[in-house]
Design a protein around this motif. Structure first.
Motif, PDB file in Angstrom:
ATOM      1  N   ARG A 333       1.323  -0.403  33.485  1.00  0.00           N
ATOM      2  CA  ARG A 333       1.132  -0.634  34.923  1.00  0.00           C
ATOM      3  C   ARG A 333      -0.345  -0.542  35.295  1.00  0.00           C
ATOM      4  O   ARG A 333      -0.863  -1.320  36.102  1.00  0.00           O
ATOM      5  CB  ARG A 333       1.948   0.377  35.730  1.00  0.00           C
ATOM      6  CG  ARG A 333       3.439   0.056  35.772  1.00  0.00           C
ATOM      7  CD  ARG A 333       4.138   0.826  36.874  1.00  0.00           C
ATOM      8  NE  ARG A 333       4.000   2.271  36.711  1.00  0.00           N
ATOM      9  CZ  ARG A 333       4.829   3.043  36.012  1.00  0.00           C
ATOM     10  NH1 ARG A 333       5.870   2.455  35.409  1.00  0.00           N
ATOM     11  NH2 ARG A 333       4.640   4.337  35.923  1.00  0.00           N
ATOM     12  N   TRP A 334      -1.051   0.425  34.714  1.00  0.00           N
ATOM     13  CA  TRP A 334      -2.484   0.563  35.024  1.00  0.00           C
ATOM     14  C   TRP A 334      -3.275  -0.635  34.499  1.00  0.00           C
ATOM     15  O   TRP A 334      -4.260  -1.060  35.110  1.00  0.00           O
ATOM     16  CB  TRP A 334      -3.032   1.862  34.411  1.00  0.00           C
ATOM     17  CG  TRP A 334      -2.540   3.103  35.108  1.00  0.00           C
ATOM     18  CD1 TRP A 334      -1.741   4.055  34.613  1.00  0.00           C
ATOM     19  CD2 TRP A 334      -2.869   3.489  36.434  1.00  0.00           C
ATOM     20  NE1 TRP A 334      -1.493   5.052  35.532  1.00  0.00           N
ATOM     21  CE2 TRP A 334      -2.202   4.713  36.691  1.00  0.00           C
ATOM     22  CE3 TRP A 334      -3.643   2.933  37.477  1.00  0.00           C
ATOM     23  CZ2 TRP A 334      -2.271   5.388  37.898  1.00  0.00           C
ATOM     24  CZ3 TRP A 334      -3.723   3.621  38.675  1.00  0.00           C
ATOM     25  CH2 TRP A 334      -3.034   4.827  38.886  1.00  0.00           C
ATOM     26  N   LEU A 335      -2.849  -1.176  33.342  1.00  0.00           N
ATOM     27  CA  LEU A 335      -3.552  -2.337  32.793  1.00  0.00           C
ATOM     28  C   LEU A 335      -3.296  -3.605  33.604  1.00  0.00           C
ATOM     29  O   LEU A 335      -4.141  -4.509  33.677  1.00  0.00           O
ATOM     30  CB  LEU A 335      -3.121  -2.570  31.340  1.00  0.00           C
ATOM     31  CG  LEU A 335      -3.748  -1.670  30.277  1.00  0.00           C
ATOM     32  CD1 LEU A 335      -3.118  -1.941  28.921  1.00  0.00           C
ATOM     33  CD2 LEU A 335      -5.268  -1.922  30.198  1.00  0.00           C
ATOM     34  N   ARG A 336      -2.115  -3.733  34.201  1.00  0.00           N
ATOM     35  CA  ARG A 336      -1.733  -4.953  34.909  1.00  0.00           C
ATOM     36  C   ARG A 336      -2.233  -4.994  36.359  1.00  0.00           C
ATOM     37  O   ARG A 336      -1.982  -5.953  37.085  1.00  0.00           O
ATOM     38  CB  ARG A 336      -0.210  -5.091  34.892  1.00  0.00           C
ATOM     39  CG  ARG A 336       0.321  -5.425  33.510  1.00  0.00           C
ATOM     40  CD  ARG A 336       1.830  -5.318  33.463  1.00  0.00           C
ATOM     41  NE  ARG A 336       2.329  -5.650  32.133  1.00  0.00           N
ATOM     42  CZ  ARG A 336       3.593  -5.447  31.741  1.00  0.00           C
ATOM     43  NH1 ARG A 336       4.463  -4.904  32.604  1.00  0.00           N
ATOM     44  NH2 ARG A 336       3.963  -5.768  30.527  1.00  0.00           N
ATOM     45  N   ARG A 337      -2.887  -3.978  36.772  1.00  0.00           N
ATOM     46  CA  ARG A 337      -3.438  -3.992  38.112  1.00  0.00           C
ATOM     47  C   ARG A 337      -4.584  -5.019  38.189  1.00  0.00           C
ATOM     48  O   ARG A 337      -5.181  -5.403  37.177  1.00  0.00           O
ATOM     49  CB  ARG A 337      -3.957  -2.616  38.490  1.00  0.00           C
ATOM     50  CG  ARG A 337      -2.839  -1.579  38.563  1.00  0.00           C
ATOM     51  CD  ARG A 337      -3.376  -0.232  39.007  1.00  0.00           C
ATOM     52  NE  ARG A 337      -3.910  -0.322  40.387  1.00  0.00           N
ATOM     53  CZ  ARG A 337      -4.399   0.725  41.041  1.00  0.00           C
ATOM     54  NH1 ARG A 337      -4.444   1.934  40.441  1.00  0.00           N
ATOM     55  NH2 ARG A 337      -4.861   0.583  42.261  1.00  0.00           N
ATOM     56  N   ALA A 338      -4.852  -5.448  39.406  1.00  0.00           N
ATOM     57  CA  ALA A 338      -5.961  -6.402  39.574  1.00  0.00           C
ATOM     58  C   ALA A 338      -7.252  -5.844  39.007  1.00  0.00           C
ATOM     59  O   ALA A 338      -8.048  -6.563  38.375  1.00  0.00           O
ATOM     60  CB  ALA A 338      -6.126  -6.743  41.065  1.00  0.00           C
ATOM     61  N   SER A 339      -7.464  -4.565  39.227  1.00  0.00           N
ATOM     62  CA  SER A 339      -8.615  -3.877  38.622  1.00  0.00           C
ATOM     63  C   SER A 339      -8.071  -2.772  37.725  1.00  0.00           C
ATOM     64  O   SER A 339      -7.697  -1.681  38.211  1.00  0.00           O
ATOM     65  CB  SER A 339      -9.524  -3.275  39.717  1.00  0.00           C
ATOM     66  OG  SER A 339     -10.044  -4.291  40.550  1.00  0.00           O
ATOM     67  N   PRO A 340      -7.897  -3.054  36.446  1.00  0.00           N
ATOM     68  CA  PRO A 340      -7.303  -2.060  35.532  1.00  0.00           C
ATOM     69  C   PRO A 340      -8.054  -0.727  35.581  1.00  0.00           C
ATOM     70  O   PRO A 340      -9.284  -0.708  35.595  1.00  0.00           O
ATOM     71  CB  PRO A 340      -7.428  -2.715  34.156  1.00  0.00           C
ATOM     72  CG  PRO A 340      -7.519  -4.169  34.446  1.00  0.00           C
ATOM     73  CD  PRO A 340      -8.273  -4.296  35.743  1.00  0.00           C
ATOM     74  N   ASP A 341      -7.269   0.354  35.666  1.00  0.00           N
ATOM     75  CA  ASP A 341      -7.844   1.718  35.650  1.00  0.00           C
ATOM     76  C   ASP A 341      -7.819   2.201  34.205  1.00  0.00           C
ATOM     77  O   ASP A 341      -6.826   2.713  33.704  1.00  0.00           O
ATOM     78  CB  ASP A 341      -7.035   2.634  36.554  1.00  0.00           C
ATOM     79  CG  ASP A 341      -7.750   3.967  36.795  1.00  0.00           C
ATOM     80  OD1 ASP A 341      -8.560   4.375  35.933  1.00  0.00           O
ATOM     81  OD2 ASP A 341      -7.477   4.596  37.836  1.00  0.00           O
ATOM     82  N   LEU A 342      -8.949   2.007  33.555  1.00  0.00           N
ATOM     83  CA  LEU A 342      -9.009   2.315  32.122  1.00  0.00           C
ATOM     84  C   LEU A 342      -8.926   3.821  31.852  1.00  0.00           C
ATOM     85  O   LEU A 342      -8.448   4.245  30.797  1.00  0.00           O
ATOM     86  CB  LEU A 342     -10.303   1.740  31.532  1.00  0.00           C
ATOM     87  CG  LEU A 342     -10.431   0.214  31.586  1.00  0.00           C
ATOM     88  CD1 LEU A 342     -11.739  -0.230  30.947  1.00  0.00           C
ATOM     89  CD2 LEU A 342      -9.252  -0.424  30.887  1.00  0.00           C
TER      90      LEU A 342
END
Length: 533
Positions: A333-342
């Motif tokens: 889910r974090w990777l698929r965000r418009a701005s991935p939260d690495l």
């Protein structure tokens, strides 16, 4: 049991002990004895009254009393004694009158005394004989009606042979080599069979009218080696010998027998040896059935253990696998965000690696358990164990909207044990508490605390404000495969208690329906080592 020489192979038992027969004795000749006694009485009386000889002729009446005694009946003795006493007095008064006192009177007194004494002794002998006959009758009834096969044998020849040979271990002789058995067989020929009872004939499948071939039957009943052990017990003065044998039938089948021999005491060299044989076919069958049942139970126990182990593995590994899936989904889910939260992705992947390692460690611990490997014993900080366990269940509890509070006393002494197993206990207790709170409206609370109790042990408390546990379920809560949830396996709490006890601890629970449940884990603290450190 012994053999007979060829001349004795088909010898019938003595008439006095023959199966089904009656003992020949004084009663069979009673009429002849009484007739002889009567004739002798008349002859003595006539001689006493007619003969001019002076002497104690009446003393011959003693013979009449003895003849009457041979009938074995007290009445005959009393009548003979009374009659001869009366005839003695009649003859005396007929010959000497009522006023004459002298040597004739003395002779009459001697005759009367002899008759009386003989009568008393005869009555005593009759009483003793009667007691002996009753005893013999009881023995004969037991012998003939017993369901146990009985053989009566004469071992006087063996006793004499053993006396001449001195100290010999027949058991060792018979088990050394086959050639030594010839010595046993030579001794065996000295046995003489006296009688067998009907039950024994039934065991041998013989009729009462057919004589028993002692040589053949004995070899069919007991072999040389067992007879050698019997002989050894007899030589050592043992009162009996007991063992098991097998009767070999003509068709090759065998009947298992319990073989017991009773020996006469050493001070009774003429006593007979009694051999008792009991058919134990039913007992053997029962033993075989019991062994089969035990084998079945052992197989069922192995199957149950395998099932329990499989359930345990599934239960223990399922938690880290679910955590891996949860963290993997969060990372995606974090990777698929418009701005991935690495940064969040990095934390999710770290937790996946940690849960994978924990699953691997759980499998390694189970393998060690199966191989009976010793526990991994190390000094552990209970605060750290609780913190690590909270990290494992934190996301699951947050998803279930459960508030978790931690209250750990400072400076707790360490505990000794296995880190992974302690983590499993804490994770299980917190997960179970969270699942119990699923049926409750908010607020949903779990409180974890750790402190040092009055006994110097570390007490870890996991309490919730759920519906609690009913009395019926409370008594069975730690039983394997017992669960109150449809999807539950009933292994978690059983494993937790077993693990706690393996570390010298104890896991208990208290609950009041409607007010929640309180689980208490008590572990021994390592006070001295902690202080020394």
């Amino acid at each position: 049991m012994g053999e007979h020489p060829t001349t004795d192979m088909h010898r019938s038992p003595p008439a006095s002990l023959r199966r089904g027969g009656q003992r020949s004795g004084p009663a069979a000749n009673r009429n002849a004895l009484l007739a002889t006694a009567l004739l002798l009485t008349v002859a003595i009386f006539l001689f006493d009254t007619i003969s001019p000889l002076e002497g104690a002729v009446a003393v011959l009446y003693v013979v009449v009393v003895l003849l009457a005694a041979r009938t074995g009946r007290r009445r005959d003795i009393v009548m003979a004694a009374g009659g001869t006493l009366l005839l003695t007095l009649i003859a005396y008064f007929e010959t000497h009158g009522f006023r004459s006192v002298g040597s004739a009177t003395f002779r009459a007194m001697v005759s009367l005394s002899a008759i009386g004494i003989t009568a008393v002794l005869a009555l005593q002998g009759c009483a003793a004989t009667s007691a002996l006959m009753r005893s013999e009758g009881r023995y004969r009834r037991m012998f003939n009606t017993s369901r146990i096969g009985v053989i009566e044998e004469d071992w006087r020849g063996i006793r004499a042979a053993l006396h001449g040979l001195g100290s010999v271990s027949w058991h060792d002789l018979a088990t050394t080599h086959d050639g030594a058995l010839q010595e046993v067989r030579s001794i065996r020929t000295l046995v003489r069979m006296i009688d067998v009872n009907p039950a024994m004939l039934g065991i041998l499948n013989r009729s009462a009218t057919k004589p028993v071939d002692a040589s053949a039957e004995n070899l069919r009943i007991v072999g040389d080696r067992i007879f050698a052990e019997t002989l050894d017990a007899f030589a050592r003065g043992e009162p009996f010998f007991e063992g098991e044998s097998e009767l070999l039938h003509a068709d090759g089948s065998r009947t298992p027998l319990l073989y017991t021999v009773t020996f006469p005491p050493a001070d009774d060299p003429d006593g007979s040896v009694l051999i008792f044989l009991v058919d134990i076919t039913e007992r053997r069958q029962a033993q075989d059935a019991l062994l089969a049942a035990q084998a079945g139970l052992a197989h069922a126990a192995r199957t149950a253990t395998l099932g329990e182990l499989s359930a345990s593995i599934a239960h223990e590994v399922n938690q880290p696998l679910m955590a891996v899936v949860t963290n993997g989904e969060a990372g995606l889910r974090w990777l698929r965000r418009a701005s991935p939260d690495l940064a969040e992705v990095d934390q999710a992947l770290s937790r996946i690696v940690a849960e994978g390692n924990r699953a691997s460690q759980i499998v390694a611990r189970i393998r060690s358990f199966v191989k009976k490997a010793p526990l991994q014993q190390e000094l552990l900080n209970m605060t750290t164990i609780i913190d690590e366990s909270v990290l494992i269940v934190e996301r699951e509890l947050l998803a279930a909207q459960v508030d978790l509070t931690i209250d750990i006393a400072p400076d707790l002494p360490p505990v000794r044990g296995d880190r992974i197993q302690f983590q499993q206990i804490m994770v299980n207790l917190m997960i179970n508490a969270g699942q119990a709170l699923a049926v409750r409206d908010e607020p949903r609370l779990i409180r974890v605390s750790a402190s040092l109790d009055e006994g110097g042990r570390i007490a870890v408390i996991v309490a919730d404000n759920g519906p609690g546990i009913g009395p019926a379920e409370l008594s069975r809560l730690f039983e394997p495969f017992f669960t109150t949830r449809e999807q539950g396996m009933g292994m978690g709490l059983a494993i937790c208690r077993t693990t706690a006890e393996a570390h010298g601890g104890r896991l208990s629970v208290e609950s009041r329906p409607g007010e929640g449940a309180v689980f208490r884990l008590s572990l021994p603290a390592v006070i001295q080592e902690h202080a020394a450190a």
